[in-house]
Every structure is written in structure tokens, then in C-alpha cells.
Design a protein around this motif. Structure first.
Motif, PDB file in Angstrom:
ATOM      1  N   LEU A  71     -79.192 -10.145  65.566  1.00  0.00           N
ATOM      2  CA  LEU A  71     -79.293 -10.053  64.113  1.00  0.00           C
ATOM      3  C   LEU A  71     -77.965  -9.681  63.470  1.00  0.00           C
ATOM      4  CD1 LEU A  71     -82.591  -7.956  64.030  1.00  0.00           C
ATOM      5  CD2 LEU A  71     -82.370 -10.339  63.291  1.00  0.00           C
ATOM      6  N   PHE A  72     -77.044  -9.129  64.277  1.00  0.00           N
ATOM      7  CA  PHE A  72     -75.791  -8.590  63.749  1.00  0.00           C
ATOM      8  C   PHE A  72     -74.618  -9.063  64.599  1.00  0.00           C
ATOM      9  CE2 PHE A  72     -79.187  -5.611  62.809  1.00  0.00           C
ATOM     10  CZ  PHE A  72     -79.004  -5.368  61.453  1.00  0.00           C
TER      11      PHE A  72
ATOM     12  N   PHE B 283     -89.394  -8.430  51.395  1.00  0.00           N
ATOM     13  CA  PHE B 283     -88.122  -7.800  51.042  1.00  0.00           C
ATOM     14  C   PHE B 283     -88.015  -7.575  49.531  1.00  0.00           C
ATOM     15  CE2 PHE B 283     -86.941  -9.295  55.273  1.00  0.00           C
ATOM     16  CZ  PHE B 283     -86.145  -8.267  55.732  1.00  0.00           C
TER      17      PHE B 283
ATOM     18  N   ALA C 261     -76.926  -0.768  50.685  1.00  0.00           N
ATOM     19  CA  ALA C 261     -78.120  -1.307  51.340  1.00  0.00           C
ATOM     20  C   ALA C 261     -78.020  -2.813  51.505  1.00  0.00           C
ATOM     21  CB  ALA C 261     -79.360  -0.983  50.514  1.00  0.00           C
ATOM     22  N   ALA C 262     -78.546  -3.300  52.620  1.00  0.00           N
ATOM     23  CA  ALA C 262     -78.671  -4.740  52.845  1.00  0.00           C
ATOM     24  C   ALA C 262     -79.972  -5.015  53.577  1.00  0.00           C
ATOM     25  CB  ALA C 262     -77.486  -5.262  53.651  1.00  0.00           C
ATOM     26  N   GLY C 263     -80.540  -6.176  53.352  1.00  0.00           N
ATOM     27  CA  GLY C 263     -81.741  -6.600  54.069  1.00  0.00           C
ATOM     28  C   GLY C 263     -81.356  -7.651  55.094  1.00  0.00           C
ATOM     29  N   VAL C 264     -81.937  -7.554  56.263  1.00  0.00           N
ATOM     30  CA  VAL C 264     -81.603  -8.512  57.327  1.00  0.00           C
ATOM     31  C   VAL C 264     -82.884  -9.176  57.834  1.00  0.00           C
ATOM     32  CG1 VAL C 264     -80.659  -8.746  59.658  1.00  0.00           C
ATOM     33  CG2 VAL C 264     -79.542  -7.269  57.992  1.00  0.00           C
ATOM     34  N   PRO C 265     -83.058 -10.467  57.510  1.00  0.00           N
ATOM     35  CA  PRO C 265     -84.274 -11.153  57.933  1.00  0.00           C
ATOM     36  C   PRO C 265     -84.154 -11.689  59.347  1.00  0.00           C
ATOM     37  CG  PRO C 265     -82.905 -12.628  56.604  1.00  0.00           C
ATOM     38  CD  PRO C 265     -82.158 -11.321  56.713  1.00  0.00           C
TER      39      PRO C 265
ATOM     40  N   ALA D  44     -88.359 -12.572  58.405  1.00  0.00           N
ATOM     41  CA  ALA D  44     -87.999 -13.223  57.137  1.00  0.00           C
ATOM     42  C   ALA D  44     -89.175 -13.248  56.170  1.00  0.00           C
ATOM     43  CB  ALA D  44     -87.497 -14.643  57.408  1.00  0.00           C
TER      44      ALA D  44
ATOM     45  N   TYR E 202     -78.821  -1.280  57.038  1.00  0.00           N
ATOM     46  CA  TYR E 202     -79.413  -2.614  57.127  1.00  0.00           C
ATOM     47  C   TYR E 202     -80.908  -2.484  57.380  1.00  0.00           C
ATOM     48  CZ  TYR E 202     -74.606  -4.252  57.740  1.00  0.00           C
ATOM     49  OH  TYR E 202     -73.269  -4.531  57.565  1.00  0.00           O
TER      50      TYR E 202
END
Lengths: 356, 356
Positions: B131-132, B105, B120-124, B101, B96
Motif C-alpha cells: 500500500l506504501f 472514506f 491526514a491521508a486516506g489509503v484505499p 477502496a 495514513y
């Protein structure tokens, strides 16, 4: 693999501002999703102490994806609360917004609802490939996305092939071989989609699909989207004739989209073998009360197709404006007796699959 | 909460092209991370049939984050292979990438390594918040990021406060009250950071931090970054004097960054109480063989600070060029006898925490 996501940003030609016609399907499917989750989701696939994971594949930008995710979570939440009784223990939700890496995730992220009942993540990549670890998703949603092919079938660009698609940009009214090339590519792509999802979705997990389609027995040319594509192709040919570009450039351009039938999609799911078909129903076009102007229609197609057109023809804003503000709306108007007739030709499938 | 991420894109002033000095810490920490994972990671926190989840908090753009994630995964992979013997069964990895934000990205996603050994992941969002979902992360990494405060302490902007920071943009060489306001904000922010991570990281999970710091007993003004900030503030005051903007605009501008000490950080972790400190060591500045030119230094600060400066002063490219290509490098040159002296003043902590 090719990737031409919807127009990014928040501008006048953005998908974010030209996707309110798609909103009908979000609203229409809300009660169907409520029902499907009530009837088919076994909440034991995710104990309330765990994380419930949902993915929207081909989400583009908001607001439609945010509304859809909210609807799904409310339905799941209701189910947990009923099951758990007044204790009301529900899992935390993790929502994964997926689209091509070249999608405008920046706009998606800054427009996320501030009070959302979930943790959000963006997942870049094609849904024709694996995007998530094994057995991690509980609900997958994909609305008006799986009609996009991974790429234009090679044969339709091959001048020596019987499927060569001269003078057209889609299979509507083209030779049967062109249609067959598209259909074969769709079958491959759906198999890739289902194969990847079969790995990612837990046993008992649901896949909710909203899929542009044509009635089982109708010839492909009768579907509105194809007709709309055909009209667009005809505009491009007109432009070539005035010398804006070469006709050969239109010959080498085809739209990577396909509308299936209910029967064809059923067969593809059964051939894959990993999912039970819990529901497959038509979303009745008559219920769609939106009566967009031709300009609105043209704008919506622009938001979706401008990327692929720009990339192929290299048009600047001026030429794109000529196409989408003049030629295309004019030809739509000339073609359809009335927009009501056009709207009534639309067909869309609502599908619920359950991972075996 | 304020958010001024690093410069986006791939242009000459982007973080992507002006972050090779930070690369030293990625390379230097590789062997420390290898060791830490060998010594402190209990792989039973994630059976090999499950997903191993890693987050980079404050990742900005590549390539540094991609190299760091690759290093971490190789170390974990090695540990699983040793443990599992020749059967070599390792979990799938989900990485992640987190930042504000408004981070770019889009650039991050299109530059992801094509052959990466993870999903893969993006976390704004701000790492000062959750966040998780609960108990989902196994390793958290954050390099040169937690020095950023969630916002400038209010007192330093309050003309009636003893902490009002007139004529400066940071606490270096400022009144003690200014320093104390920054220090109090840092304590709050680190508590928020640890509180959120305590929820997200599984028991036995590791948090790897690379943290700009000053030696335990040194006065804050002796640290290079502060000096660099102080020099920048002095350039801004010079610009105000020539009439480019009002001096009051400099008075109301402060940089939301703080360099802790090893002792202070230890105290904050202990006060939080959810993590054991497995290691906390200095990354020795002498080992950093990079000897950047003053222009390179200025470019690196520009990539990090342009956003916050632009947002406050509304400078156009021309004024930003004047500042970062002329005034700032000139004043750095005038201030430091040699860049070697400058580089030797750097101090950075390598920290390994383990969730209790």
C-alpha cells in the motif's frame, strides 16, 4: 472556509461524467509537461532509492486526474531512465489526490486504475491551507482549480458596502468595487496557496498550474466563464421573477471564482518570493477542437456548480433540471452567435513554478 | 480479493455508530502503547526534521481510529520531547488511514478531528497487498482487522471437497477440514500482510496489532466470535427453512474471518522472519467492563457483517431488520446463560513487532 466540490458519484449529473471538456487541457498540456519535466526537473531532488511524491490539488474525480498523473509519471520516469542509463533505476511514486473533505473520494478510490504505476492516497482539505508535511512533495499539479476562491468576498454580500452585488452572482458587468473585492480575495488566496506549497515542496520541486485567465488587457466581462456565470445569474433572476425564490436570495448569492491575468498571477508569485517562474504561456483556445453543444456546456457547469447552488437556494432535482436543461442552455444559445465564438474567448494559462 | 467493509455513513446501522464496544480495546491498549513506544521505539529512525509516518490498517470510520492515532502520536511526541530535552523538537506527523477502496472514506474525511496534530491521508486498498512505498512507515497499527481473510477459502465452497461446509457459515462446530482450510488461508494472508509491511516499514519501525484470538489450547468452537458466527448461521438456516431463501444459499455463504492463537501467530511471524516479536500478551477479558445488551451486540455484528450478507443474499432492509432486530438477538439470548459468560470468553492479543 466554504467547500462546494464537484458533483460526486457516477450518475448523469456527476463530474465524473461531465468533465470531458476539461480533458482537452489534460491532453494539451501533456507535451508541455513532458518538456517542462525534461527541462526543469532536477532528478537529484529525489534519489532513485527514495519515494517521488506528486500531488494533484483539487483533483475531483477521475478520469482526468488519473490521466494527468499517468502523464507526469511517464515523463519523470523517462528522465530517470535517461539519466541512469540502461540500469533504469527509478524511484517508487506516491500520488496524493487532494480535494475538499466533502469531495466524493469514495468514487475516486473505486475508480482508480487497477494497473497504476504508483501508490495512491487521498488527502482531504483546502489547498489554501497546509496539507502535507514540510519538504515532502517533488511535483505539485493543479488543473482548473485555483480559480476557486476560499470564499465569496464578504463585501459583495454586505448591503452597506459599495461592493454589494445586487442582482448578480459574479463580478461580470458589475460595479468596479465588486471586481476589486474578488481580485483582492484572489490575491489573498493565491498567497495562501503559495505559502503552503512553499513549505511542502522540496527545493527544486515543480508546481504545474493550469489556470483559467483573461488576456492581460481585456475587461473582465469579455471572458467566457464570466459571461457564462453572468448568463446563469440572469437565469436565476428570471426564476426569482416567476416566484420560484425571492430576488433577495439571488442578491445574497455569488460564485466564489475568479479569472486572473498572466500579469496579475506573475505579480502574485513574485510577491510570494519562494518560486521562480519557469514558464507562463497561454493555452491557445484555437487549438481546442471540441465544439460542445449548449446542453453539454450546461451539463458541465451543472456538475461544477450544482453543489453551491443547491446549498444556497435549496432547489430540488426538478428545479435544477428546469435551470440546467431548459433556462440555462436556452439563454446560452440566445447569447452567443455561435459556440465557435464562445470557444475562442477562452483563455487558459500553463504555468511552471520551481521552488527556490 | 473480496472486500466487504464495515457499514458506511452516520446512520443507525453504521459502523461509526456501532463500534463503541471496540473502543474498549483502544482505551485498554493506550497504556500498553505508551509503554511499547517508550521501550521499543528508537526515535533515531526518524530525525525530528523529517516526517514521522503512521498508518492505521483497516481503520474503517471514526471515532476509534482517531482516538488511537491521537494516543500513538502523544506517546511518540513525549518520547521526542524527553530525548530532545527542553528544545522540544518533534517531527511533523503524517497519518495514513487505510481500508478497502469501498470503505466509506467520505464519512471518515468529514469527521476528521478539526484540531488534529497531524496531516491526514486516506489509503484505499487491501492490507494483504503493498500500500506504501518502500521504507516509508515508522509505526503501523491495526486493531481488530487482521482476523478478516482476503477471501473465503475455496474448498469450503466446493461441493466435492471434504472441506465443503454445508449448513454452516463458519468453521465453528464444523468438520476439521473446514477449520484447516480457514487456518491455511489465514497463514497465507498473514504472510502476505507481513511481507508487504516488511517492505514498507523502516528498520526499527514498530507494528502494533490488536488481534482477536483464542487461548492456545482451546477448541475453536469455544471462542465467542465463532459462537456468535455459528448462531448467526443458525438464524440464516432458520430463515431458509421458512422459505426466505434456499438452504443452498446458506451452504454457499461463509464468513471470511479467523481467530488465531498466540502460538500460531508467533509461528507465522517467525516464519516470515522480518520482525522481532517484542510483546505478545492477552488483553484480559475480565477487564472489559462493558456489558452490552443483546441488541447492542447484534447491532455491532450488523455494522460489520451487513455488507457481506447483503451482497450474498440480496436481502432488503426489511429482511435485515428481521434478522438483526429479532432472530439474531433472540438466539443470542437463548444461547448464552448470561452476557457476562459471553464476555468472559473473549480473548484478544496485543502484539508489538519491530522491523529487523
Amino acid at each position: 472556509m466554504e467547500a462546494y466540490p464537484m458533483n460526486g458519484g457516477n450518475g448523469p449529473n456527476s463530474y465524473a461524467n461531465n468533465s470531458f471538456l476539461q480533458r482537452f487541457f489534460v491532453d494539451w498540456s501533456k507535451s508541455m509537461i513532458d518538456e517542462a519535466i525534461a527541462d526543469y526537473l532536477d532528478i537529484q531532488i529525489c534519489p532513485s532509492s527514495n519515494t517521488f511524491r506528486i500531488a494533484d490539488l483539487g483533483c475531483s474525480a477521475g478520469p482526468n486526474t488519473f490521466i494527468a498523473m499517468q502523464n507526469i509519471i511517464e515523463a519523470i520516469d523517462r528522465k530517470y531512465r535517461e539519466f541512469e542509463g540502461l540500469s533504469g533505476s527509478t524511484p517508487e511514486f506516491h500520488v496524493y489526490f487532494n480535494d475538499h473533505a466533502s469531495n466524493d473520494f469514495n468514487t475516486l478510490f473505486v475508480t482508480l486504475p487497477p494497473e497504476k504505476p504508483y501508490f495512491a492516497a487521498g488527502v482531504p482539505g483546502s489547498f489554501h491551507t497546509r496539507l502535507f508535511p514540510k519538504g515532502t512533495l517533488h511535483v505539485v499539479y493543479s488543473s482548473l482549480s485555483i480559480q476557486w476562491l476560499s470564499h465569496v468576498p464578504k463585501e459583495v454580500l454586505d448591503i452597506d458596502s459599495p461592493a454589494y452585488n445586487k442582482g448578480r452572482i459574479h463580478y461580470t458587468n458589475a460595479r468596479q468595487e465588486v471586481f476589486e473585492a474578488y481580485s483582492a480575495q484572489y490575491a489573498k488566496d493565491i498567497e495562501a496557496f503559495l505559502h503552503a506549497r512553499a513549505e511542502e515542496v522540496v527545493c527544486g520541486g515543480l508546481v504545474v498550474l493550469i489556470v483559467p485567465a483573461i488576456p492581460d488587457e481585456s475587461p473582465p466581462s469579455q471572458l467566457h466563464t464570466q459571461s457564462m456565470f453572468d448568463i446563469l445569474g440572469s437565469c436565476l433572476m428570471d426564476m426569482a421573477k416567476t416566484g420560484i425564490m425571492e430576488e433577495a436570495e439571488v442578491d445574497s448569492f455569488n460564485l466564489p471564482a475568479y479569472s486572473t491575468t498572466s500579469r496579475e498571477l506573475k505579480n502574485l508569485v513574485e510577491r510570494n518570493g519562494c518560486f521562480n517562474i519557469e514558464r507562463i504561456v497561454d493555452i491557445l483556445p484555437q487549438e481546442n477542437k471540441m465544439r460542445p453543444s449548449v446542453q453539454t456546456l450546461s451539463d458541465h457547469f451543472r456538475a461544477a456548480l450544482e453543489g453551491v447552488i443547491k446549498s444556497h437556494f435549496g432547489f430540488d432535482e426538478h428545479v435544477l433540471d428546469l435551470l440546467f436543461q431548459h433556462l440555462y442552455p436556452q439563454k446560452i444559445e440566445d447569447t452567443f452567435a455561435s459556440l465557435t465564438t464562445y470557444m475562442e474567448k477562452t483563455t487558459t494559462l500553463f504555468v511552471i513554478l520551481k521552488r527556490k
